[in-house]
Design an enzyme around this catalytic site. Sequence first.
Site, PDB file in Angstrom:
ATOM      1  N   GLU A 251     -43.682-115.148 -25.801  1.00 18.14           N
ATOM      2  CA  GLU A 251     -44.904-115.826 -26.248  1.00 18.14           C
ATOM      3  C   GLU A 251     -44.990-115.843 -27.763  1.00 18.14           C
ATOM      4  OE1 GLU A 251     -47.765-114.382 -22.522  1.00 18.14           O
ATOM      5  OE2 GLU A 251     -47.987-113.448 -24.480  1.00 18.14           O
ATOM      6  N   LYS A 253     -46.430-114.886 -31.145  1.00 17.88           N
ATOM      7  CA  LYS A 253     -47.225-113.744 -31.587  1.00 17.88           C
ATOM      8  C   LYS A 253     -48.128-114.257 -32.702  1.00 17.88           C
ATOM      9  CE  LYS A 253     -47.105-109.041 -33.221  1.00 17.88           C
ATOM     10  NZ  LYS A 253     -48.265-109.327 -34.065  1.00 17.88           N
ATOM     11  N   ARG A 258     -57.242-109.315 -32.284  1.00 20.24           N
ATOM     12  CA  ARG A 258     -57.257-109.039 -30.846  1.00 20.24           C
ATOM     13  C   ARG A 258     -58.695-109.154 -30.341  1.00 20.24           C
ATOM     14  NH1 ARG A 258     -53.229-105.764 -28.029  1.00 20.24           N
ATOM     15  NH2 ARG A 258     -53.650-106.082 -25.819  1.00 20.24           N
ATOM     16  N   ARG A 273     -60.432-104.907 -30.858  1.00 22.31           N
ATOM     17  CA  ARG A 273     -59.348-104.013 -30.447  1.00 22.31           C
ATOM     18  C   ARG A 273     -59.835-102.589 -30.202  1.00 22.31           C
ATOM     19  NH1 ARG A 273     -55.493-100.668 -32.329  1.00 22.31           N
ATOM     20  NH2 ARG A 273     -53.323-101.321 -32.187  1.00 22.31           N
ATOM     21  N   GLU A 304     -55.907-113.380 -28.384  1.00 25.62           N
ATOM     22  CA  GLU A 304     -55.921-113.298 -29.850  1.00 25.62           C
ATOM     23  C   GLU A 304     -56.777-114.439 -30.402  1.00 25.62           C
ATOM     24  OE1 GLU A 304     -54.311-110.782 -31.252  1.00 25.62           O
ATOM     25  OE2 GLU A 304     -53.800-111.338 -33.308  1.00 25.62           O
ATOM     26  N   PHE A 345     -53.844-114.344 -23.364  1.00 27.32           N
ATOM     27  CA  PHE A 345     -52.501-114.020 -22.873  1.00 27.32           C
ATOM     28  C   PHE A 345     -52.485-113.108 -21.645  1.00 27.32           C
ATOM     29  CE2 PHE A 345     -52.985-111.547 -26.933  1.00 27.32           C
ATOM     30  CZ  PHE A 345     -53.161-110.281 -26.386  1.00 27.32           C
ATOM     31  N   ARG A 423     -48.697 -97.748 -25.493  1.00 31.85           N
ATOM     32  CA  ARG A 423     -47.695 -98.541 -26.207  1.00 31.85           C
ATOM     33  C   ARG A 423     -46.385 -98.314 -25.471  1.00 31.85           C
ATOM     34  NH1 ARG A 423     -47.936-100.542 -31.122  1.00 31.85           N
ATOM     35  NH2 ARG A 423     -49.587 -99.207 -31.888  1.00 31.85           N
ATOM     36  N   LYS A 429     -42.589-106.443 -29.582  1.00 32.11           N
ATOM     37  CA  LYS A 429     -42.861-107.424 -30.634  1.00 32.11           C
ATOM     38  C   LYS A 429     -41.635-107.606 -31.520  1.00 32.11           C
ATOM     39  CE  LYS A 429     -45.496-103.813 -33.027  1.00 32.11           C
ATOM     40  NZ  LYS A 429     -46.817-103.326 -33.389  1.00 32.11           N
TER      41      LYS A 429
HETATM   42  P1  ATP Z   1     -50.462-102.760 -32.641  1.00 36.24           P
HETATM   43  O1  ATP Z   1     -51.504-103.677 -32.120  1.00 36.24           O
HETATM   44  O2  ATP Z   1     -49.181-102.836 -31.892  1.00 36.24           O
HETATM   45  O3  ATP Z   1     -50.973-101.389 -32.966  1.00 36.24           O
HETATM   46  P2  ATP Z   1     -50.804-104.145 -34.995  1.00 36.24           P
HETATM   47  O4  ATP Z   1     -52.248-104.187 -34.733  1.00 36.24           O
HETATM   48  O5  ATP Z   1     -50.330-103.819 -36.354  1.00 36.24           O
HETATM   49  O6  ATP Z   1     -50.036-103.210 -34.019  1.00 36.24           O
HETATM   50  P3  ATP Z   1     -48.906-106.040 -34.470  1.00 36.24           P
HETATM   51  O7  ATP Z   1     -47.858-105.060 -34.759  1.00 36.24           O
HETATM   52  O8  ATP Z   1     -48.987-107.193 -35.360  1.00 36.24           O
HETATM   53  O9  ATP Z   1     -50.324-105.502 -34.511  1.00 36.24           O
HETATM   54  O10 ATP Z   1     -48.720-106.520 -32.930  1.00 36.24           O
HETATM   55  C1  ATP Z   1     -49.558-106.375 -31.856  1.00 36.24           C
HETATM   56  C2  ATP Z   1     -50.721-107.341 -31.901  1.00 36.24           C
HETATM   57  O11 ATP Z   1     -50.308-108.697 -31.839  1.00 36.24           O
HETATM   58  C3  ATP Z   1     -51.641-107.259 -30.700  1.00 36.24           C
HETATM   59  O12 ATP Z   1     -52.522-106.169 -30.798  1.00 36.24           O
HETATM   60  C4  ATP Z   1     -52.362-108.590 -30.723  1.00 36.24           C
HETATM   61  O13 ATP Z   1     -53.510-108.494 -31.536  1.00 36.24           O
HETATM   62  C5  ATP Z   1     -51.384-109.514 -31.409  1.00 36.24           C
HETATM   63  N1  ATP Z   1     -50.848-110.611 -30.571  1.00 36.24           N
HETATM   64  C6  ATP Z   1     -50.641-111.870 -30.991  1.00 36.24           C
HETATM   65  N2  ATP Z   1     -50.112-112.645 -30.045  1.00 36.24           N
HETATM   66  C7  ATP Z   1     -49.962-111.878 -28.948  1.00 36.24           C
HETATM   67  C8  ATP Z   1     -49.436-112.112 -27.635  1.00 36.24           C
HETATM   68  N3  ATP Z   1     -48.947-113.312 -27.258  1.00 36.24           N
HETATM   69  N4  ATP Z   1     -49.446-111.067 -26.770  1.00 36.24           N
HETATM   70  C9  ATP Z   1     -49.910-109.851 -27.133  1.00 36.24           C
HETATM   71  N5  ATP Z   1     -50.407-109.574 -28.365  1.00 36.24           N
HETATM   72  C10 ATP Z   1     -50.436-110.566 -29.270  1.00 36.24           C
END
Ligand code: ATP
Length: 583
Positions: A251, A253, A258, A273, A304, A345, A423, A429
Amino acid sequence: MLQYKVVAAFLNDAESTAKKNEIVQIIAELIKKMDKKEIKKGIYLLKGRTDADYKTEPLGIAESLVIKTLSLLSGETESEVEAQYHKTGDLGTVAEFLCKKKRQNVLFSETLTIDKVYSNFKQISTSSGKNSQNLKIKYLLDLLSSAEPLEAKYIVRTVIGKLRLGMADMILINAIAKAFIENSEEYHYVERGYNLTMDIGYVSEVLASEGINGLKKIEPEPGIPIRVMLAERAETIEEIVTHIKLPAVVEYKYDGLRLQMHLSNGNVYLYSRGGDIVTEQYPEIVEAVKKEFKTIKNMIVDGELVPVDAKTGKLMPFQQISRRRGRKYDILETSENIPVQYFVFDILYYNDQSYIDKPFAERRKVVLDLFDNMNDKLKHVNGIIASSIEEIYTFFENAVNDNCEGVMVKSISDGSVYDAGARGWLWIKYKKDYTAGLSDTVDLVIVGAFFGHGKRSNLYGAFLLACYNKENGTFETACKVGTGFNDEDLMKFTELMNKYLINYKDEHVISKIETDVWFLPEVVIEVTGAEITVSPNHTCGSSDSSGSGFAIRFPRYTGRLREDKRAVDATTTEEIVKMYGKQ
Ligand code: ATP
């Protein structure tokens, strides 16, 4: 009703050891002593709150009010109390000392119970308006006048938000499990309950009154936020496919926020979140959901929220949304200037049925059906089922061209449940900035600062940053960062951080470096760097203070303040150690 002095005595015991297992054991013994009618309040007290995480902020009244109260209690002047505070660095100890000194009037003294302390804390946290400061002092003084010295210590520490245990959810979760569950193989149900309700007080109450079977019955419920599922990171697509078998879903990203959306009998709730309720900030999403899902009784979806360009419809950088956060006044105006789209998603609940234990292939089908061709506010994510590394790579390039951060690869195996709060390798990712330096940005907590030089000498010029050690509930330093901030950032951060200024190092912060000033660990920022190195100066991942830790080399602030993350959501020690191992 359990007397508060028992709670204080156990907290004092727990403080005398640094060993996590011993702390868990002590707190488990304390929990066993609580009556099932008061256990919820007892647990909130141990967390330093008066309600579930998503319903209230942690307790944290201004220290100046506590100083005033202690002066009224003891008859000493405020400056005398303040002087003692400066000497000890802990208002709890000052309260304990002053209580010892004051002449106890036994006749007027009331025995403090969990119930009484909780109820005054509730009054303290909810008093608002013009007279609120006096009311807070009144309710605190009421408690302290009846308190024994050790009780005073923990009442004060709790009310200013500095209870050592207030941080580590894992300690409470393990202690609750130990207190009630005989078979250790069933301990994980406590964490599951917490992940599905964000309310450890409620979970303990269910366990105390209905036993393990009650706990097993906890399911998602519209109107109660669920802890979000998180992704692991991988550096190459080849590495991804060692964890997730193809075919798998890939998908976009999106670079947004969130957002968990709940619909329940025509009411819509939006959660961030961290479980904060943000419904009022996005009225257009609420309206769109109400309009499109008139006949649907209830659902919970995960997705998102992404800003789009009003003219071209193109996805915009995340920073645009942060301009809308917290702006109560211009919401309607901003929703026109900075429109957002909600890309769904996942689905966790639908028409009275939980979906979290169903495989992702099944959940995804429902999302695609429900959110197909909806309107310009509600969409399902752009995704494919990929059968080869090449397909994943091509899709990744499309994602980057469309202003996305990269892709998420998701397992569709039989066991691909929605693993709330975890996690894991069911989601991985893969981001475009992996090519330069660190395999991912990290989100670290600002724990201290250094003043700038020359014309910046009245501003902070660099910050000491820490990751979160989930097991111990501590913040371990990982770098000092001064790069990536422009003048405007430094002014903004100086003003922001002064709200969290303390005149001693917070006891959760483990640091070998001395800073010019210390802060409460509250603010999270995103940082990138060249690599992770072993460093004698930093404490990340060094369990004893003599050993070396891990540090981010050449750290740089990316410009992103992570307002959506609490300190306990920062990158963990474990993640940094893992990133180091992969280098
Ligand atoms: P994390 O949420 O893993 O702690 P982070 O907040 O720094 O880390 P990223 O590392 O950028 O975020 O990656 C995870 C985040 O990506 C998710 O929490 C969500 O907000 C976002 N996201 C975007 N697109 C998607 C998708 N298709 N599926 C799941 N998450 C997605």
